[in-house]
Design a protein around this motif. Structure first.
Motif, PDB file in Angstrom:
ATOM      1  N   SER A  39      -5.598   1.562  -1.928  1.00 32.19           N
ATOM      2  CA  SER A  39      -6.052   0.174  -1.900  1.00 32.19           C
ATOM      3  C   SER A  39      -4.847  -0.761  -1.925  1.00 32.19           C
ATOM      4  O   SER A  39      -3.767  -0.410  -2.410  1.00 32.19           O
ATOM      5  CB  SER A  39      -6.963  -0.116  -3.093  1.00 32.19           C
ATOM      6  OG  SER A  39      -6.268   0.142  -4.303  1.00 32.19           O
ATOM      7  N   ILE A  40      -5.030  -1.953  -1.400  1.00 33.41           N
ATOM      8  CA  ILE A  40      -3.914  -2.900  -1.257  1.00 33.41           C
ATOM      9  C   ILE A  40      -3.678  -3.629  -2.576  1.00 33.41           C
ATOM     10  O   ILE A  40      -4.620  -4.098  -3.240  1.00 33.41           O
ATOM     11  CB  ILE A  40      -4.208  -3.906  -0.133  1.00 33.41           C
ATOM     12  CG1 ILE A  40      -4.242  -3.185   1.216  1.00 33.41           C
ATOM     13  CG2 ILE A  40      -3.166  -5.034  -0.123  1.00 33.41           C
ATOM     14  CD1 ILE A  40      -4.636  -4.082   2.378  1.00 33.41           C
ATOM     15  N   ARG A  49       0.857  -1.185   0.000  1.00 30.60           N
ATOM     16  CA  ARG A  49       0.000   0.000   0.000  1.00 30.60           C
ATOM     17  C   ARG A  49       0.897   1.241   0.000  1.00 30.60           C
ATOM     18  O   ARG A  49       2.065   1.185   0.412  1.00 30.60           O
ATOM     19  CB  ARG A  49      -0.926   0.018   1.205  1.00 30.60           C
ATOM     20  CG  ARG A  49      -0.217   0.155   2.547  1.00 30.60           C
ATOM     21  CD  ARG A  49      -1.203   0.077   3.703  1.00 30.60           C
ATOM     22  NE  ARG A  49      -0.521   0.326   4.990  1.00 30.60           N
ATOM     23  CZ  ARG A  49      -1.149   0.281   6.163  1.00 30.60           C
ATOM     24  NH1 ARG A  49      -2.454   0.014   6.215  1.00 30.60           N
ATOM     25  NH2 ARG A  49      -0.477   0.521   7.278  1.00 30.60           N
ATOM     26  N   TRP A  52      -4.374   5.689   3.117  1.00 31.31           N
ATOM     27  CA  TRP A  52      -3.648   4.641   2.380  1.00 31.31           C
ATOM     28  C   TRP A  52      -4.439   4.239   1.139  1.00 31.31           C
ATOM     29  O   TRP A  52      -5.667   4.259   1.135  1.00 31.31           O
ATOM     30  CB  TRP A  52      -3.427   3.412   3.255  1.00 31.31           C
ATOM     31  CG  TRP A  52      -2.424   3.610   4.353  1.00 31.31           C
ATOM     32  CD1 TRP A  52      -2.676   3.785   5.678  1.00 31.31           C
ATOM     33  CD2 TRP A  52      -1.010   3.675   4.187  1.00 31.31           C
ATOM     34  NE1 TRP A  52      -1.514   3.942   6.387  1.00 31.31           N
ATOM     35  CE2 TRP A  52      -0.458   3.870   5.497  1.00 31.31           C
ATOM     36  CE3 TRP A  52      -0.136   3.600   3.112  1.00 31.31           C
ATOM     37  CZ2 TRP A  52       0.914   3.998   5.718  1.00 31.31           C
ATOM     38  CZ3 TRP A  52       1.239   3.716   3.330  1.00 31.31           C
ATOM     39  CH2 TRP A  52       1.745   3.908   4.614  1.00 31.31           C
TER      40      TRP A  52
END
Length: 569
Positions: free
Chosen positions: A123-124, A109, A121
């Motif tokens: 999105s992963i 991230r 943060w």
């Protein structure tokens, strides 16, 4: 009063907004946007993180974090700073040094930062390094020799300590080569150390090489383009030419030509295919083919070396003249299932009342089970009516069995059949077998033929049964006559052995016969002189011996009475 209340409400709203802004600033949050479209570009063990940012980029930097999930780890791992991606001002960063577990799952991230302000943060992004990594370009070295180009390929990551691709033997290589003046590209497979032949002399060729891993359907990046000029080719008549393999039904022969006019001998050598990929220098791995050493013929049986289910082989021919000068031919690759040609099957046909029976012998004969298992044959059967009408329809039937039947036959018709074997797995097919023809019986006469056949068979059975019964009857009579005769031996003879001295003429149990008296003075004397050793005479006499019929007794009685009267007188 109303205006004062309205002013107080506006002031309170302004104060509330100020408090919200101040609280956000104190918390380190601003209106900075989060990075978007996160991607990772990986080549070998080199990883680059890339993203897009649509907000105000003035004085904005970016920092990334990652998680690594180990298969043995039970709890969620903590977020760590991604080395190489901290406080970067561009929208990409190199984090190769941070990744070492190439087969584990990673989460990444990133966020935007401006002084103390930080965006939420992103999105992963999830990845497994080995799965997303591309194969890097190999390194190549070229050499021009006798009108050909010798190429030496080093696998990707050859000079690196950290490797994504641990087993370089899995690499296969494709080369794209073209004449620099025409730009017509040709693509072919190539070995790590190989020679590219069939090139025009004194011509500049350019090429590039790509590494692939076919087992994982991975294709790598092409190497940089290299160009080289070929030399003029000098033909050595001693060298074998036109080396080729003839293979039919898993029987392999190597053939070649030679234009050398003096005495020359040949030795055939082979190399197992994987050794070319396993060793950069495989020159010492070549072996001689048994039975093809120092021969003068230009033919060699390779069946002792090639196994149908084995991998590829390479063959070459070494020629040597009487002055011990030698020359090697080009290498020829043999992949047994691919190089082998399938021969036609054998076919036998038979016919019954309403069915045409087709029996197929697989290519290679009934004993070649390995070939049948390897190719998993199917059969295409063509059959037709063989008549003067050339427009007769040819019908087709497919089967995987070696026995097939065709129904709906016309009477008094000649049918012809031929069969072709094919393998879907290898996309190979044989030639058609020879044609086999057989005719059907006439439709109107068929019941008469069946009846006549039945009657004839029944007649033959009756005749044979009669002969057998007659023969057994004759044997029975012979046995009965020998061991159980119908005639009985006279009772006086049957008891002769036990009663001979007591009563030689009178039986133990007398039969009902007439009593006759013979008076003769010499009877007693003659009886005393009988030699009892001649008992065989009595045993061989008929049952009537000693017993007289009525007529004989009458005549003999009259003669005896006359004799008796003469004696008295």
């Amino acid at each position: 009063m109303a205006e004062a209340a309205c002013a107080s409400g506006r002031l309170a709203a302004v104060l509330l907004c100020v408090l919200v802004v101040v609280s956000r600033c104190c918390a380190g949050q601003t209106n900075l946007k989060s990075p978007q479209d996160i991607q990772v570009y990986a080549v070998n063990t080199n990883f680059t993180l890339m993203w897009n940012y649509t907000g105000d980029g003035t004085n904005v930097t970016f920092s990334a974090q990652y998680q690594c999930f180990d298969d043995l780890q039970t709890s969620e791992p903590e977020w760590k700073e991604l080395s190489g991606c901290q406080n970067v001002s561009h929208t990409e960063c190199d984090f190769s040094s941070a990744i070492t577990a190439y087969y584990d799952t990673h989460h990444i991230r990133i966020r935007a930062e401006r002084r103390e302000a930080k965006s939420p943060w992103s999105s992963i992004f999830e990845m497994i390094p080995y799965e997303i990594a591309q194969i890097g370009p190999p390194e190549i070295a070229l050499q021009s020799i006798n009108g050909a180009i010798k190429i030496n390929i080093s696998p990707p990551e050859a000079n690196q300590v950290r490797k994504m691709w641990l087993i370089s033997v899995f690499f296969k290589y494709n080369v794209v080569i073209w004449d620099n003046s025409s730009n017509v590209e040709k693509v072919r497979s190539i070995l790590p150390i190989d020679v590219i032949n069939d090139l025009a002399p004194e011509t500049t060729y350019c090429l590039k090489v790509q590494a692939t891993v076919p087992l994982e359907y991975k294709e790598g990046l092409f190497s940089p383009i290299h160009c080289i000029k070929t030399t003029r080719k000098v033909n050595d008549l001693l060298c074998p030419t036109n080396v080729r393999v003839f293979a039919l039904n898993m029987k392999f022969y190597l053939l070649w030509d030679n234009h050398y006019n003096e005495h020359v001998t040949y030795t055939v050598q082979y190399l197992t295919g994987y050794l070319k990929n396993l060793y950069d220098d495989y020159s010492s791995k070549w072996q001689k083919v048994s039975g093809c050493e120092n021969i003068t013929s230009m033919k060699c049986n390779l069946s002792s070396v090639i196994k149908p289910t084995s991998a590829s082989y390479y063959f070459r021919v070494q020629a040597m003249n009487e002055y011990n000068k030698s020359c090697l031919s080009k290498d020829v690759e043999v992949d047994p299932p691919v190089t082998n040609e399938i021969g036609p099957p054998d076919v036998k046909v038979d016919i019954s009342d309403v069915l045409l029976h087709i029996k197929i012998t697989p290519p290679g004969g009934p004993g070649n089970k390995i070939m049948s298992d390897l190719y998993d044959f199917s059969y295409q059967i063509l059959y037709w009516k063989n008549s003067s009408d050339n427009e007769e329809e040819v019908k087709m039937k497919e089967t995987k069995q070696t026995i097939a039947t065709v129904s709906d036959l016309a009477p008094s018709t000649l049918y012809c059949v031929k069969v072709q074997a094919f393998s879907e797995a290898y996309n190979k097919s044989s030639d058609f077998s020879r044609e086999e023809c057989i005719g059907t019986a006439g439709g109107k006469h068929l019941p008469l033929i069946i009846l006549a056949t039945f009657a004839g068979a029944l007649t033959v059975v009756l005749i044979v049964a009669s002969l057998v019964i007659f023969f057994l009857y004759q044997v029975y009579n012979k046995i009965k006559y020998m061991f159980f005769p119908s005639c009985q031996t006279p009772l006086n003879i049957e008891g002769f052995g036990a009663q001979l001295f007591n009563s030689p003429f009178v039986p133990t149990v007398e039969e009902p016969v007439e009593i006759c008296y013979i008076i003769e003075s010499r009877i007693t004397e003659e009886v005393n002189q009988i030699d009892f050793k001649d008992n065989k005479h009595f045993k061989q006499s008929s049952r009537d011996s000693g017993n007289y019929s009525y007529d004989d007794n009458t005549s003999q009685s009259k003669g005896s009475e006359e004799t008796l009267g003469n004696d008295i007188l």
